[in-house]
Write an enzyme that holds these catalytic residues in place. Structure first.
Site, PDB file in Angstrom:
ATOM      1  N   MET A 167     -19.885  -3.732 124.451  1.00  0.00           N
ATOM      2  CA  MET A 167     -20.100  -4.615 125.588  1.00  0.00           C
ATOM      3  C   MET A 167     -20.025  -3.783 126.846  1.00  0.00           C
ATOM      4  SD  MET A 167     -19.008  -6.652 128.196  1.00  0.00           S
ATOM      5  CE  MET A 167     -18.013  -5.881 129.472  1.00  0.00           C
ATOM      6  N   PRO A 168     -20.961  -3.810 127.760  1.00  0.00           N
ATOM      7  CA  PRO A 168     -22.143  -4.637 127.664  1.00  0.00           C
ATOM      8  C   PRO A 168     -23.247  -4.000 126.811  1.00  0.00           C
ATOM      9  CG  PRO A 168     -22.207  -3.399 129.694  1.00  0.00           C
ATOM     10  CD  PRO A 168     -20.922  -3.036 129.002  1.00  0.00           C
TER      11      PRO A 168
END
Lengths: 64, 64, 64, 64, 64, 64
Positions: free
Chosen positions: D1-2
């Site tokens: 993430m991201p």
């Protein structure tokens, strides 16, 4: 073109997204030599209970 | 790698997603011979009023 | 529904994809209690030169 | 993430993608205050004959 | 806005995509009351050996 | 097949989506010569604060 889609954990502030969209667009302009207006950025918030790594939802992981 | 995105009707319980993420990860490990930590699963809930098949939204279909 | 999209490094054999599609579908049927015919799986091959982690393309990383 | 997905016209050099992946990752680290290792970037080349704006494929548009 | 992504089996002719992009854009303009220039359409060809329904790759299904 | 994903600003009425899904499906049937039942449409609402063009979020742009 380009179209940049960002999947990230929910919780980002509006101010962070504003700055992030600007930074991703600037990076695109610098590397590709294109006009800023050609860059689209779409943010997609993902809940920690909707993202798993290693088979475990992030909502179930102990926070580091 | 791999990144598995699952679009499904909203309404799944947290427990189902927990089990589902585990099952998809296990399948990936078994077939690809990779480490579980390499597998990301992202769930994306879709409302029945946002998904159409045959031109008809699922929210408009009679429930079978 | 559900629709499962799998982004993975290119290099998977046809036989692995066949088995993988079956395994992901079986997992979906088992957890969601749905009909197998309701499950779509789409594989999307990604080149190592098109995927970066930590800012480095996988094609540039030393193979472990 | 991201997870950052970039859809762009094909024709980018390997060197541009290398630099672009780095720049997008750096921007993410700076704005979100995360570790670079947490950032994935996936490039997806799109042919001009597969992208239309205003109902016209880019392969059919006169080059500016 | 909107951004329309179409995943379809490979094999569509250039002429079909040209007509299809136009038709999807026209539909968007008519329903949303927007300018055609606001509509982006991206086609993504998928091989029959990369799409499974019911756990079976379309490349393995007998043609109807 | 095909699978049509539409990312659009939130604010569309249920009636507009109903009509839009029908129009996109009709266009697909007409151009590809396929059965309507083969067409899936998924709408994904995007907030104006989650979409940037030219590095500026739409929620920050003056309304035209």
């Amino acid at each position: 073109m380009p179209l940049i889609t960002v999947q990230l954990f929910e919780g980002c502030s509006a101010e962070q997204k504003r700055e992030y969209a600007k930074a991703l667009t600037d990076a695109s302009v610098r590397v590709l030599g294109i006009d800023p207006g050609a860059v689209d950025v779409i943010f997609s918030d993902v809940k920690r209970s909707d993202w798993a790594t290693g088979g475990v939802l992030w909502s179930d992981k102990p926070k580091g």
